[in-house]
Design a protein around this motif. Structure first.
Motif, PDB file in Angstrom:
ATOM      1  N   LYS A 441       1.120  -0.839   0.121  1.00 33.92           N
ATOM      2  CA  LYS A 441       0.160  -0.072  -0.158  1.00 33.92           C
ATOM      3  C   LYS A 441       0.859   1.338   0.227  1.00 33.92           C
ATOM      4  O   LYS A 441       2.104   1.164   0.688  1.00 33.92           O
ATOM      5  N   ARG A 442       0.180   2.191  -0.593  1.00 36.33           N
ATOM      6  CA  ARG A 442       1.242   3.392  -0.823  1.00 36.33           C
ATOM      7  C   ARG A 442       1.177   4.215   0.486  1.00 36.33           C
ATOM      8  O   ARG A 442       2.474   5.329   0.606  1.00 36.33           O
ATOM      9  N   ASP A 443       0.507   4.002   1.833  1.00 38.50           N
ATOM     10  CA  ASP A 443       0.927   5.066   2.677  1.00 38.50           C
ATOM     11  C   ASP A 443       2.098   4.280   3.643  1.00 38.50           C
ATOM     12  O   ASP A 443       2.263   4.636   4.500  1.00 38.50           O
ATOM     13  N   ASN A 444       3.058   3.221   3.033  1.00 36.15           N
ATOM     14  CA  ASN A 444       4.225   2.311   3.613  1.00 36.15           C
ATOM     15  C   ASN A 444       4.609   3.467   3.453  1.00 36.15           C
ATOM     16  O   ASN A 444       5.481   4.138   2.792  1.00 36.15           O
ATOM     17  N   ALA A 445       6.153   3.506   4.174  1.00 36.59           N
ATOM     18  CA  ALA A 445       7.742   3.896   3.938  1.00 36.59           C
ATOM     19  C   ALA A 445       8.388   3.740   3.327  1.00 36.59           C
ATOM     20  O   ALA A 445       9.065   4.260   2.331  1.00 36.59           O
ATOM     21  N   ILE A 446       8.741   2.643   2.968  1.00 37.95           N
ATOM     22  CA  ILE A 446       8.659   1.879   1.548  1.00 37.95           C
ATOM     23  C   ILE A 446       8.110   1.215   1.286  1.00 37.95           C
ATOM     24  O   ILE A 446       6.588  -0.325   1.244  1.00 37.95           O
ATOM     25  N   TRP A 447       7.558   1.785  -0.199  1.00 41.10           N
ATOM     26  CA  TRP A 447       6.282   0.867  -0.922  1.00 41.10           C
ATOM     27  C   TRP A 447       6.606  -0.263  -1.771  1.00 41.10           C
ATOM     28  O   TRP A 447       7.680   0.234  -2.773  1.00 41.10           O
ATOM     29  N   LEU A 448       6.452  -1.178  -1.865  1.00 46.21           N
ATOM     30  CA  LEU A 448       6.971  -2.125  -2.931  1.00 46.21           C
ATOM     31  C   LEU A 448       5.630  -2.351  -3.696  1.00 46.21           C
ATOM     32  O   LEU A 448       4.515  -2.810  -3.367  1.00 46.21           O
ATOM     33  N   ARG A 449       6.065  -2.388  -4.758  1.00 50.15           N
ATOM     34  CA  ARG A 449       4.953  -2.688  -6.437  1.00 50.15           C
ATOM     35  C   ARG A 449       5.284  -4.551  -6.151  1.00 50.15           C
ATOM     36  O   ARG A 449       5.852  -4.321  -7.926  1.00 50.15           O
ATOM     37  N   ASP A 450       4.920  -5.142  -5.710  1.00 50.70           N
ATOM     38  CA  ASP A 450       4.725  -6.328  -6.040  1.00 50.70           C
ATOM     39  C   ASP A 450       3.152  -7.251  -5.306  1.00 50.70           C
ATOM     40  O   ASP A 450       3.065  -6.941  -4.035  1.00 50.70           O
ATOM     41  N   ASP A 451       3.050  -8.027  -5.935  1.00 52.71           N
ATOM     42  CA  ASP A 451       1.396  -8.668  -5.874  1.00 52.71           C
ATOM     43  C   ASP A 451       1.585  -9.854  -4.453  1.00 52.71           C
ATOM     44  O   ASP A 451       0.462  -9.197  -3.872  1.00 52.71           O
ATOM     45  N   ARG A 452       3.040  -9.447  -4.115  1.00 50.76           N
ATOM     46  CA  ARG A 452       3.158 -11.189  -3.043  1.00 50.76           C
ATOM     47  C   ARG A 452       3.286 -10.087  -1.670  1.00 50.76           C
ATOM     48  O   ARG A 452       2.740 -10.973  -1.060  1.00 50.76           O
ATOM     49  N   ALA A 453       3.444  -9.002  -1.451  1.00 48.87           N
ATOM     50  CA  ALA A 453       3.320  -8.396  -0.812  1.00 48.87           C
ATOM     51  C   ALA A 453       2.663  -7.644  -0.076  1.00 48.87           C
ATOM     52  O   ALA A 453       1.479  -7.379  -0.731  1.00 48.87           O
ATOM     53  N   SER A 454       2.463  -8.363   1.037  1.00 44.12           N
ATOM     54  CA  SER A 454       1.007  -7.873   1.421  1.00 44.12           C
ATOM     55  C   SER A 454       0.722  -6.094   1.501  1.00 44.12           C
ATOM     56  O   SER A 454       1.594  -5.789   1.617  1.00 44.12           O
ATOM     57  N   ARG A 455      -0.454  -5.527   2.494  1.00 44.21           N
ATOM     58  CA  ARG A 455      -0.928  -4.096   2.144  1.00 44.21           C
ATOM     59  C   ARG A 455       0.089  -2.969   3.179  1.00 44.21           C
ATOM     60  O   ARG A 455       0.492  -2.485   3.366  1.00 44.21           O
ATOM     61  N   HIS A 456       0.506  -3.970   4.344  1.00 53.81           N
ATOM     62  CA  HIS A 456       1.358  -3.586   5.398  1.00 53.81           C
ATOM     63  C   HIS A 456       1.989  -4.683   5.702  1.00 53.81           C
ATOM     64  O   HIS A 456       1.450  -5.633   6.648  1.00 53.81           O
ATOM     65  N   HIS A 457       2.826  -5.067   5.053  1.00 51.21           N
ATOM     66  CA  HIS A 457       2.847  -6.576   4.726  1.00 51.21           C
ATOM     67  C   HIS A 457       4.485  -6.787   6.450  1.00 51.21           C
ATOM     68  O   HIS A 457       4.506  -8.074   7.062  1.00 51.21           O
ATOM     69  N   ALA A 458       5.255  -5.762   6.727  1.00 54.94           N
ATOM     70  CA  ALA A 458       6.439  -5.983   8.085  1.00 54.94           C
ATOM     71  C   ALA A 458       6.725  -4.660   8.356  1.00 54.94           C
ATOM     72  O   ALA A 458       6.333  -3.330   7.728  1.00 54.94           O
ATOM     73  N   GLU A 459       7.842  -4.736   9.530  1.00 53.57           N
ATOM     74  CA  GLU A 459       8.089  -3.247   9.734  1.00 53.57           C
ATOM     75  C   GLU A 459       9.324  -2.970  10.206  1.00 53.57           C
ATOM     76  O   GLU A 459       9.499  -4.713  10.557  1.00 53.57           O
ATOM     77  N   ILE A 460      10.103  -2.611  10.271  1.00 57.79           N
ATOM     78  CA  ILE A 460      11.249  -2.181  10.778  1.00 57.79           C
ATOM     79  C   ILE A 460      11.084  -0.945  11.403  1.00 57.79           C
ATOM     80  O   ILE A 460      10.627   0.071  12.419  1.00 57.79           O
ATOM     81  N   ARG A 461      11.947  -2.161  13.070  1.00 57.97           N
ATOM     82  CA  ARG A 461      12.137  -0.737  14.506  1.00 57.97           C
ATOM     83  C   ARG A 461      13.264  -0.396  14.560  1.00 57.97           C
ATOM     84  O   ARG A 461      13.856  -1.086  14.638  1.00 57.97           O
ATOM     85  N   THR A 462      13.475   0.733  14.525  1.00 56.12           N
ATOM     86  CA  THR A 462      14.589   1.327  14.827  1.00 56.12           C
ATOM     87  C   THR A 462      15.303   1.688  16.131  1.00 56.12           C
ATOM     88  O   THR A 462      16.436   2.345  16.549  1.00 56.12           O
ATOM     89  N   ALA A 463      14.210   1.501  17.062  1.00 56.51           N
ATOM     90  CA  ALA A 463      14.813   2.723  18.328  1.00 56.51           C
ATOM     91  C   ALA A 463      14.599   1.924  19.428  1.00 56.51           C
ATOM     92  O   ALA A 463      14.993   0.940  19.583  1.00 56.51           O
ATOM     93  N   GLY A 464      16.369   2.803  20.395  1.00 51.77           N
ATOM     94  CA  GLY A 464      16.754   1.903  21.374  1.00 51.77           C
ATOM     95  C   GLY A 464      18.214   0.906  20.678  1.00 51.77           C
ATOM     96  O   GLY A 464      18.478   0.183  21.534  1.00 51.77           O
TER      97      GLY A 464
END
Length: 522
Positions: A441-464
């Motif tokens: 989905k376009r609202d992701n920080a990293i947008w994948l034009r990949d039909d096998r990717a879910s709309r909100h597939h994964a998340e990366i946490r960098t805090a701490g």
């Protein structure tokens, strides 16, 4: 030289304004006096109802605040009254907006925000500095929900910023600052000395319950600085105003107002919501007061509809009745806490103290649930919790590293990111934010034009510290070096690791560090 800052918290139910003065001496800046309310003639009890009455043609403002609220008594004028429009800002970007987010269009909500903000700024000019030149000595800080900037590539915040700038002459745009509501809460709590170490290193959780949304801010206290570090945030569109809707329906039933009459005059629900809010707040005051023996409240409600229909009567509300009426909203708030802890990677045992702020935080069911869950002595309701954010926004200049009167001719370049993801085309994706979402989905920080990717597939946490990747329950899975990750379980990444989502492969890199990785599983 004294610089004056007006801080404005544009809430869904009420707006609040504080004033602070800063003594500027060369390059040094200090707070000349503690931030204080700056009430205008439209204020009642230091708050301005976020309500406006349009002119008959609907194109401009006739009156606002308490005066607009009084117009609800006139059934012919009531249809021109607008309130609770903040939740509708940006709702057009949500695939499933809630009913209270669809009362107005996004454009209408921004237009009403502009009308109210313009009226307030003009009244400030007349009442506070009158004919004196404002110029460089006047500064304005506006609080805003943090998700406006973190979601949808910041599109909501950008439109809010342009709306606010349109209310000021161009020469004052440089004096306009924007403060995330959680940052305002932290600044104010820090100033009041309410951020105290738990002694065992556990997390401080700030629950900001507003009129239309609830934000959770979690972090560890730095005893030396007296503020939070490694801050995590979570928010949902659930606030105190939603309870008013449920009570409004209850009032309509108690007065035997036919549904057909309400359908003919939808604006009547605006008046009933105001009555609902008053009943809710009165009941909470009674139940939270240690010396009160009263367990119910009642008031006379009058609603005038077209065709000479007048509905008038006493409406009573007690705790059990409220819990029955608002049972779905009570459960919704419990979900906010549950989902927030899960999203932030926290367990109940990680929480050392909970601090309640925001206009919706004084609701007895909210306080009771948190005390039951985290322990009564660990839950603190801040003094004047509805004013915490605006107080913090008024402290913005004290913590700012670059103030309007200290701007360099050329702004410094942003620091290089510690971590990046690189795709097959060597395109880098810097990991500058604490939370980076990846998906189709376009609202992701990293947008994948990949039909096998879910709309909100994964998340990366960098805090701490080192980045962690979390699969968000995707259909086709997230793989690190060929190994599929269990959903919702963080995995630490190191330089050289390869993340595969669908057909997309992203390599973890840390500029200036060799990329070894941990080997790829067959």
């Amino acid at each position: 030289m004294i610089q004056t800052l007006f801080a404005i918290d544009c809430g869904a139910t009420n707006w609040r304004i504080y004033r602070a003065g800063y003594q500027v001496d060369g390059g040094s800046v200090r707070l000349a006096a503690e931030p204080q309310p700056a009430p205008l003639t439209s204020f009642v009890e230091r708050r301005l109802p976020a309500m406006l009455c349009l002119t008959p043609d609907g194109t401009s403002l006739e009156t606002f605040g308490e005066a607009a609220q009084q117009r609800l008594e006139d059934e012919e004028v009531r249809q021109r009254v607008r309130e609770h429009f903040k939740p509708c800002v940006g709702a057009h970007l949500s695939p499933t907006p809630l009913p209270h987010q669809k009362r107005y269009t996004h454009g209408e909500a921004l237009s009403y925000t502009r009308m109210l903000l313009s009226a307030i700024l003009e009244q400030l000019r007349q009442e506070k500095w009158r004919a004196q030149p404002s110029g460089e000595n006047l500064h304005i800080a506006l609080a805003y929900p943090v998700h406006w900037r973190s979601e949808h590539q910041g599109a909501i915040f950008d439109e809010f910023r342009k709306t606010a700038e349109g209310c000021l002459p161009e020469e004052l745009h440089a004096n306009l600052r924007f403060v995330p509501e959680p940052d305002g809460a932290i600044l104010s709590l820090q100033r009041q000395g309410l951020l105290w170490p738990s002694g065992d290193g556990r997390i401080t959780l700030i629950a900001d319950v507003g009129g239309s949304s609830s934000d959770l801010i979690a972090g560890q206290l730095d005893p030396g600085a007296g503020t939070l570090v490694a801050v995590r945030r979570y928010g949902q569109p659930h606030g105190g105003g939603l309870y008013d809707d449920e009570i409004a329906k209850f009032i309509a039933d108690e007065l035997h107002i036919p549904a057909s009459s309400l359908a003919d005059d939808p604006s009547a629900m605006v008046a009933l919501r105001v009555y609902g809010r008053q009943l809710k707040e009165s009941l909470s005051r009674q139940l939270l007061h240690p010396d009160s023996s009263l367990t119910s409240v009642k008031r006379v409600v009058t609603l005038v509809l077209g065709g000479d229909q007048v509905f008038r009567g006493w409406v009573a509300l007690d705790e059990s009745g409220f819990r029955q009426i608002a049972r779905h909203r009570i459960v919704d708030f419990e979900y906010v806490i549950e989902n927030g802890l899960k999203a932030m990677g926290l367990a109940e045992a990680d929480i050392g103290q909970v601090i309640l702020v925001g206009g919706g935080s004084k609701l007895f069911s909210v306080i009771g649930y948190l005390r039951q869950r985290f322990g009564g002595t660990n839950v603190l309701l801040a003094d004047n919790p509805e004013e915490i954010v605006v107080q913090g926004a008024a402290l913005e200049y004290e913590k700012a590293s670059e103030l309007p009167w200290q701007r360099a001719a050329t702004p410094p370049a942003p620091p290089a990111p510690e971590w990046v993801l690189v795709n097959g085309d060597d395109q880098p994706h810097p990991l500058r934010e604490e939370w980076i979402t990846i998906g189709r989905k376009r609202d992701n920080a990293i947008w994948l034009r990949d039909d096998r990717a879910s709309r909100h597939h994964a998340e990366i946490r960098t805090a701490g510290g080192d980045p962690q990747i979390v699969d968000l329950g995707s259909s086709n899975g997230t793989f690190v070096n060929g190994e599929r990750l269990p959903p919702n379980q963080p995995r630490v990444l190191i330089a050289g690791d390869q993340v595969r989502i669908g057909a997309t492969v992203l390599t973890v890199q840390r500029p200036g560090q060799a990329t070894g990785g941990r080997g790829v599983h067959a």
